[in-house]
Design a protein around this motif. Structure first.
Motif, PDB file in Angstrom:
ATOM      1  N   SER A  35       0.831  -1.220   0.000  1.00 51.55           N
ATOM      2  CA  SER A  35       0.000   0.000   0.000  1.00 51.55           C
ATOM      3  C   SER A  35       0.862   1.265   0.000  1.00 51.55           C
ATOM      4  O   SER A  35       0.335   2.378   0.051  1.00 51.55           O
ATOM      5  CB  SER A  35      -0.937   0.006   1.213  1.00 51.55           C
ATOM      6  OG  SER A  35      -0.191   0.029   2.421  1.00 51.55           O
ATOM      7  N   SER A  38       2.633   1.842  -6.207  1.00 51.08           N
ATOM      8  CA  SER A  38       1.482   1.710  -7.129  1.00 51.08           C
ATOM      9  C   SER A  38       1.830   1.022  -8.439  1.00 51.08           C
ATOM     10  O   SER A  38       1.153   1.241  -9.457  1.00 51.08           O
ATOM     11  CB  SER A  38       0.905   3.108  -7.396  1.00 51.08           C
ATOM     12  OG  SER A  38       0.554   3.715  -6.161  1.00 51.08           O
ATOM     13  N   GLY A 126       1.085  -3.119  -6.271  1.00 50.02           N
ATOM     14  CA  GLY A 126       0.936  -1.809  -5.631  1.00 50.02           C
ATOM     15  C   GLY A 126      -0.515  -1.476  -5.326  1.00 50.02           C
ATOM     16  O   GLY A 126      -1.407  -1.679  -6.155  1.00 50.02           O
ATOM     17  N   SER A 130      -3.006   5.479  -7.894  1.00 49.01           N
ATOM     18  CA  SER A 130      -2.443   5.309  -9.243  1.00 49.01           C
ATOM     19  C   SER A 130      -1.588   6.499  -9.666  1.00 49.01           C
ATOM     20  O   SER A 130      -0.718   6.368 -10.538  1.00 49.01           O
ATOM     21  CB  SER A 130      -3.574   5.094 -10.263  1.00 49.01           C
ATOM     22  OG  SER A 130      -4.244   3.871  -9.999  1.00 49.01           O
ATOM     23  N   ASN A 133       2.069   5.781  -9.959  1.00 52.57           N
ATOM     24  CA  ASN A 133       2.561   4.688 -10.817  1.00 52.57           C
ATOM     25  C   ASN A 133       3.719   5.225 -11.667  1.00 52.57           C
ATOM     26  O   ASN A 133       3.684   6.383 -12.103  1.00 52.57           O
ATOM     27  CB  ASN A 133       1.422   4.176 -11.710  1.00 52.57           C
ATOM     28  CG  ASN A 133       1.896   3.136 -12.698  1.00 52.57           C
ATOM     29  OD1 ASN A 133       2.279   3.472 -13.819  1.00 52.57           O
ATOM     30  ND2 ASN A 133       1.909   1.873 -12.269  1.00 52.57           N
ATOM     31  N   THR A 142      -3.759   0.998 -10.932  1.00 50.25           N
ATOM     32  CA  THR A 142      -3.555  -0.129 -10.002  1.00 50.25           C
ATOM     33  C   THR A 142      -4.693  -1.136 -10.121  1.00 50.25           C
ATOM     34  O   THR A 142      -5.795  -0.808 -10.575  1.00 50.25           O
ATOM     35  CB  THR A 142      -3.518   0.359  -8.533  1.00 50.25           C
ATOM     36  OG1 THR A 142      -4.818   0.869  -8.196  1.00 50.25           O
ATOM     37  CG2 THR A 142      -2.438   1.410  -8.311  1.00 50.25           C
TER      38      THR A 142
END
Ligand SMILES: N#Cc1c(N)n[nH]c1N1CCCC1
Length: 330
Positions: A35, A38, A126, A130, A133, A142
């Motif tokens: 967590s 991502s 991830g 997002s 990312n 994600t």
């Protein structure tokens, strides 16, 4: 829909691995659900063999549902100095019965040594937002963001355990997984993390109303907390010292150490002393490494697995993008 998958701890609960099915026919890889990042990335047929040590590898050429996402690359580095990079495919990804047919699967063409030497970890999934990312030029989405609209509730939950398999659920809240009430606090996702405010802590019978910002991070092993908390906590342990050579606070393995309680919302979560006697720090097994360490120069605290495994945590994307975190005892 709803899904449920096991979170199996590695030695010393340093991370938790969850089986994920990728492609057709399904290729099962055990991924670190994180967590705090991502990207969904995997060891693959494109990872140089000298960097592979027993990990399972995703081979997109063996999947009838894979497709290359042309012109896209990714490169990620983590706070512990580890890193990986590569190119991007899309394929069906199934986690505990919930699947998405065109999930970005980032295949590794390079991994750093700490990934190469962890034979049980086949990659990461991830679960931060997002927006962080790393795929360029087009950020990918994600798994949680992709499946969210199909979930009964826009949530996933973590129920990690000490030295035992726990559970990640998607789309529902298992009422049998926690006790008392879930207390929700607002999330500031401006930096892409599940960031929230804790409202205090207590050690023994001393309670301190300290407000501090932290992120809920399943991909970090320890609880990285304000220096004030570390000073207060380790002053309670005979022989505890900050060891620069060992990389943090250590104490005699036979020392009596206190529980640690953090307050978030209306809930107080107690991390039992046994979770904080994290692991032997030296060969003689005399010095043990603390599960609570300072968050110095990160800019916020990190509630990693040592803190999360004492709680049932709801990662709630909320409605109209007002995400929140739910915390409960268990
Ligand atoms: N450092 C670090 C870190 C973090 N804060 N979340 N996830 C992490 N990693 C995932 C794989 C290696 C480290």
């Amino acid at each position: 829909t709803r899904g449920s998958a096991e979170a199996v701890p590695e030695k010393d609960d340093i991370q938790y691995l969850t089986p994920v099915k990728i492609g057709t026919p399904p290729q099962t890889l055990n991924l670190d659900f994180d967590s705090g990042s991502s990207d969904l990335w995997v060891f693959s047929s494109e990872t140089p063999s000298r960097q592979v040590n027993g990990q399972a590898q995703y081979d997109p050429t063996k999947s009838s549902t894979s497709s290359k996402v042309d012109g896209q690359t990714w490169s990620i580095s983590y706070g512990d100095g580890s890193a990986s990079s590569g190119v991007v495919f899309k394929d069906n990804v199934d986690v505990g019965g919930v699947s998405f047919p065109a999930q970005a699967v980032e295949v590794a063409q390079k991994v750093s040594s700490s990934f190469s030497s962890d034979e049980n970890n086949d990659g990461l999934l991830g679960l931060a937002f997002s927006k962080i990312n790393t795929v360029k030029p087009n950020k990918q989405i994600t798994f949680f963001d992709n499946i969210m609209s199909n979930l009964e509730k826009p949530v996933w939950t973590s129920d990690l355990k000490n030295d035992a398999p726990g559970t990640y659920n998607f789309g529902y809240i298992d009422e049998d997984a926690y006790t008392g009430e879930i207390s929700y606090v607002p999330v500031d996702n401006s930096q892409g993390f599940w960031s929230f405010e804790a409202s205090g802590y207590s050690i023994g019978n001393k309670s301190v109303p300290l407000k501090f910002q932290g992120i809920a991070d399943t991909g970090t092993s320890l609880a990285m907390l304000p220096q004030e908390i570390n000073t207060a906590y380790y002053s309670q342990i005979q022989g505890a010292t900050m060891s620069y050579s060992l990389g943090g606070y250590v104490f005699p393995c036979d020392a009596k150490i206190p529980d640690f309680t953090y307050k978030v919302g209306d809930v107080s979560i107690t991390i039992p002393a046994s979770f904080i006697n994290y692991a032997e720090a030296d060969e003689e097994g005399k010095k043990c490494f603390g599960g609570i360490q300072p968050d110095t120069d990160i800019g916020f605290s990190i509630f990693g697995d040592v803190a999360l495994k004492a709680a049932f945590v709801v990662f709630d994307a909320g409605t109209e993008s007002s995400p929140r975190l739910g915390w409960a005892n268990k």
